[in-house]
Design an enzyme around this catalytic site. Structure first.
Site, short mmCIF file in Angstrom:
data_model
loop_
_atom_site.label_atom_id
_atom_site.label_comp_id
_atom_site.label_asym_id
_atom_site.label_seq_id
_atom_site.Cartn_x
_atom_site.Cartn_y
_atom_site.Cartn_z
CE1 TYR A 149 -3.26 2.81 0.22
CE2 TYR A 149 -3.86 2.05 2.42
CZ TYR A 149 -4.07 2.89 1.34
OH TYR A 149 -5.08 3.82 1.39
CE LYS A 177 -6.38 1.33 -0.96
NZ LYS A 177 -7.04 1.30 0.38
#
Length: 308
Positions: A149, A177
């Site tokens: 992320y 992400k």
């Protein structure tokens, strides 16, 4: 097939976590405890009614900074039971401690997660070599595939492009992400690694798809899941005009969910639609009535309110 072969193949590999995912909110009861029955109901709704391929549990939108390790384990188990093999359950496990993150990763695996979301260690701002070692340690701690992320505006630092390229060679680090909002850098990493890139900002979905991204881990997709799925399908069908038109129609929801803090807005809107969400845990607060009313009108205009 190797990642090098995948990069050169005209038909891309199916993303390991699917294409449409939502970072699911965590319902609480009036006493402030997790409402597991409502969590299971919401997970089932997102998968069976809005066509989600996966759910991220215990992310920031799920108020993970406020939940205990035991609560995190129990919530993963609840959602895994609710959706079965109909969707991927990705557990947020990232912290600013490598030891704690690996502990949460093993716990999530034991609780039934299908994958891990590992955010950049926040606040401490480790140097690039230590950052890479952190992610490798986490990936080596379980047999689960990992999604990094990259969200520098919250973590304090970005994952450097060279580190992403290096990490992309790890067998279990398969996705990102992407909330960096640097489409040129993202496209370079995609080209170099074949990693599956998911938009970490809902409005970034179509631009990221255009450079090789595969999908979205959304927030507004609690409501706009059908619209996001239609954008992805239009892109995959080679219809950029339709994808662009659908993107324009959904922008109000994609942006409106962040008129205040995302988990606050989602929970307030779900509550207004009849879901038992309970309050956010502090330090999150309450959405101002006029701000919520504007977002509910946006949902009604798009038709998203009819999905609840």
């Amino acid at each position: 097939m190797s990642r090098d072969a995948a990069r050169n193949d005209a038909t891309p590999l199916e993303p390991v976590f699917g294409r449409l995912l939502t970072a699911m909110v965590t319902p609480f009861d009036d006493g402030g405890d997790i409402n597991h029955a409502e969590a299971a109901r919401l997970a089932t709704h997102l998968v069976d009614e809005l066509g989600h391929d996966g759910l991220v549990i215990n992310g920031t939108t799920g108020e993970s900074p406020t939940t205990t390790d035991a609560e995190k384990r129990a919530l993963v188990a609840t959602v895994a039971r609710a959706v079965g093999d109909r969707a991927h359950v990705v557990a947020g496990v990232g912290t600013f401690s490598t030891v704690h993150t690996t502990q949460l990763a093993r716990q999530a695996e034991d609780a039934g997660a299908d994958g891990l979301l590992v955010v950049t260690p926040y606040y401490s701002r480790p140097p690039a070599d230590a950052l890479e070692e952190h992610f490798v340690d986490v990936a080596d701690s379980t047999a689960l595939p990992c999604m990094l992320y990259d969200i520098p505006h919250r973590a304090g630092i970005a994952i450097p492009e060279a580190v992403l390229v290096s990490l992309g060679q790890h067998a279990r680090i398969v996705a990102v992400k992407d909330a960096k909002s640097d489409v040129v850098s993202s496209s370079a990493v995609i080209a170099a690694t074949g990693m599956h890139y998911y938009a970490g900002d809902d409005g970034y979905l179509l631009p990221l798809l255009a450079v090789g991204g595969v999908g979205v881990v959304g927030t507004s997709t609690h409501f706009s899941g059908l619209q996001a799925k239609a954008i992805i399908e239009a892109h995959l069908a080679g219809d950029p005009r339709r994808a662009t038109a659908l993107h324009a129609q959904a922008l109000g929801v994609f942006r409106g969910v962040f008129a205040t803090q995302g988990c606050m807005m989602v929970k307030a809107a779900l509550q207004a639609r009849g879901w038992a969400m309970g309050p956010c845990r502090k330090p999150m607060g309450v959405v101002a009535p006029d701000v919520l009313d504007r977002f509910l009108r946006i949902l009604d205009e798009l038709g998203s309110g009819n999905n609840l």
